[in-house]
Design a protein around this motif. Sequence first.
Motif, PDB file in Angstrom:
ATOM      1  N   ALA A 144       0.834  -1.207   0.000  1.00 39.08           N
ATOM      2  CA  ALA A 144       0.000   0.000   0.000  1.00 39.08           C
ATOM      3  C   ALA A 144       0.865   1.252   0.000  1.00 39.08           C
ATOM      4  N   SER A 145       1.983   1.202   0.760  1.00 41.62           N
ATOM      5  CA  SER A 145       2.879   2.357   0.766  1.00 41.62           C
ATOM      6  C   SER A 145       3.544   2.522  -0.592  1.00 41.62           C
ATOM      7  N   ASP A 146       3.824   1.396  -1.281  1.00 45.10           N
ATOM      8  CA  ASP A 146       4.381   1.475  -2.632  1.00 45.10           C
ATOM      9  C   ASP A 146       3.418   2.167  -3.582  1.00 45.10           C
ATOM     10  N   GLU A 147       2.129   1.821  -3.453  1.00 46.14           N
ATOM     11  CA  GLU A 147       1.129   2.448  -4.307  1.00 46.14           C
ATOM     12  C   GLU A 147       1.031   3.946  -4.015  1.00 46.14           C
ATOM     13  N   THR A 148       1.131   4.298  -2.746  1.00 48.52           N
ATOM     14  CA  THR A 148       1.119   5.714  -2.380  1.00 48.52           C
ATOM     15  C   THR A 148       2.318   6.432  -2.996  1.00 48.52           C
ATOM     16  N   GLU A 149       3.487   5.787  -2.968  1.00 51.58           N
ATOM     17  CA  GLU A 149       4.683   6.368  -3.556  1.00 51.58           C
ATOM     18  C   GLU A 149       4.535   6.507  -5.073  1.00 51.58           C
ATOM     19  N   PHE A 208      10.085   8.544 -10.534  1.00 49.58           N
ATOM     20  CA  PHE A 208       9.031   7.874 -11.281  1.00 49.58           C
ATOM     21  C   PHE A 208       9.509   6.489 -11.734  1.00 49.58           C
ATOM     22  N   GLY A 209      10.720   6.422 -12.278  1.00 53.73           N
ATOM     23  CA  GLY A 209      11.243   5.147 -12.759  1.00 53.73           C
ATOM     24  C   GLY A 209      11.397   4.119 -11.659  1.00 53.73           C
ATOM     25  N   LYS A 210      11.839   4.554 -10.479  1.00 52.70           N
ATOM     26  CA  LYS A 210      11.999   3.628  -9.357  1.00 52.70           C
ATOM     27  C   LYS A 210      10.659   3.185  -8.804  1.00 52.70           C
ATOM     28  N   ALA A 211       9.720   4.108  -8.653  1.00 55.03           N
ATOM     29  CA  ALA A 211       8.424   3.778  -8.055  1.00 55.03           C
ATOM     30  C   ALA A 211       7.647   2.764  -8.889  1.00 55.03           C
ATOM     31  N   PHE A 212       7.751   2.862 -10.193  1.00 57.05           N
ATOM     32  CA  PHE A 212       6.986   1.981 -11.069  1.00 57.05           C
ATOM     33  C   PHE A 212       7.783   0.782 -11.565  1.00 57.05           C
ATOM     34  N   GLY A 213       8.989   0.628 -11.058  1.00 57.20           N
ATOM     35  CA  GLY A 213       9.767  -0.558 -11.404  1.00 57.20           C
ATOM     36  C   GLY A 213      10.448  -0.503 -12.745  1.00 57.20           C
ATOM     37  N   PHE A 214      10.672   0.687 -13.299  1.00 59.82           N
ATOM     38  CA  PHE A 214      11.351   0.801 -14.585  1.00 59.82           C
ATOM     39  C   PHE A 214      12.869   0.836 -14.428  1.00 59.82           C
ATOM     40  N   THR A 215      13.334   1.299 -13.298  1.00 63.33           N
ATOM     41  CA  THR A 215      14.783   1.368 -13.061  1.00 63.33           C
ATOM     42  C   THR A 215      15.219   0.483 -11.895  1.00 63.33           C
ATOM     43  N   ALA A 216      14.268  -0.031 -11.107  1.00 63.58           N
ATOM     44  CA  ALA A 216      14.563  -0.942  -9.998  1.00 63.58           C
ATOM     45  C   ALA A 216      13.401  -1.922  -9.895  1.00 63.58           C
TER      46      ALA A 216
END
Length: 344
Positions: free
Chosen positions: A152-157, A257-265
């Motif tokens: 849930a915190s990931d979704e908030t991020e 943005f890239g980290k939160a959505f899994g594009f760079t991590a």
Amino acid sequence: MAGSVRRAAMCNCSTKLISDSRAARHAARRHSGHKAIAWPPEGSIGWHVILLREVSLADLPILSKLALPPQLEAADVLALRDQLAARVAAVLRPKGRKRADSEVVLPEGLEPLDALPPHIDLSWRRFDAAAKELQAFRARRADALANEAHTASDETEQNAANADADDRWRTFEQWNAGAASLSDDGESPSPSEARWLYAQLFPAPEGLRFITRRPRAQWTAMVQRMSVLQGEKAQAVIAGFGGARHMKQLAAAHARFGKAFGFTAAVVQPAGGPSDGRPQWVAAREALRVLLQRIEGHADPEIAGSEALVAFLLGPYVELSDDVARDRRRTRPKKDDPAPTPSP
């Protein structure tokens, strides 16, 4: 006498023994098929042995039936297991090993044992195993709930990162549009170069619409535009028109943005955890009930130390029962109080 009173208090039923010797002998003759039995002296051990041997077990009364408090919770059972484990460890002392100063001093009348009585030991092991299964389930469920909260915190991020990137692109677009609207004054870089950059980043009719796309489409569009901004010509425009701070914040929002959505991590969604612990709970309760019955039934005035052992092992359960009863009395509404409204 104290042990008998304690056992009666521990059981939620009445215990009735065959005390009339004549009725007992008559029942024994009826079920044994013999016309007469050579009875030892009444009240002796032999008299009791023959009585129990000859009378059908189906006709014997139930001597003990324990009902656990309905308010018992899983935490109570697990804590009780720990208390029982401590007392079992305290009472066991293999032969030849001297008592250490740190060991618990056993109550009067209770001597150390090489091992628990077999019927108690087997029930204790079963309860211990069932309690461990219940504890393991609760640990797995707690871990799953923590993962859900983290998700849930990931979704908030993600939402925050998306909003941040959108705002930074809007701000950069306004800065770039301002630079492109200037008149040519002969200085370098010229406004025409700013117009070139604007056309690269926000071409008509697309403009800023890319920030309203789905995350993957938006990310692809942003990556293409960020590659333009890294070029030498774009960097000259940014530096010449004072856009360094705009660029720095835009780059930070892009990375977020890239980290939160899994594009760079990598972002791994946790697997769902267990939700139904009723089998473990029922097994632990039943194993506890059987164990308490086995312990309670071990008390016998004719077996030295048996009543002391029973009192020692049942002590934690007696305390637990008292705690539950006190909680029930505290939460019970008074006669003048309105009945609580049941929760939906």
